[in-house]
Design a protein around this motif. Structure first.
Motif: not given
Length: 85
Positions: A1-8, A54-63, A76-78
């Motif tokens: 994932m790349v933030t809007q700040g990076v995209l700009g 970050d390390y999420y559950d498979r549904d990307l809802k919780y850690g 998820v890499l941000t």
């Protein structure tokens, strides 16, 4: 994932960012105090960037309950600008 700040960022290039992340090896006591290698900092296009995993559950809802278990974890890499932190 790349933030809007990076995209700009003027000159932003996804391939260059990907290569810089793949080659990253600047872990130290400030950005990796626990030896987890899930956070780093770099400078591209004249901009200070931070990245984290970050390390999420498979549904990307919780850690994730067990970040070491890939069957239970989605990583998820941000990438963001330092000012977005």
């Amino acid at each position: 994932m790349v933030t809007q700040g990076v995209l700009g960022i003027t000159g932003y290039n996804l391939q260059m960012l990907t290569e810089a992340l793949a080659a990253y090896n600047s872990f130290d006591a400030d950005n990796d105090p626990h030896g987890e290698r899930d956070f780093g900092d770099l400078k591209l296009w004249g901009t200070d960037l931070l990245w984290k995993i970050d390390y999420y559950d498979r549904d990307l809802k919780y850690g994730s309950d067990d970040p070491a278990d890939p069957s239970r974890t989605a990583r998820v890499l941000t990438v963001m600008t330092a000012t977005e932190w």
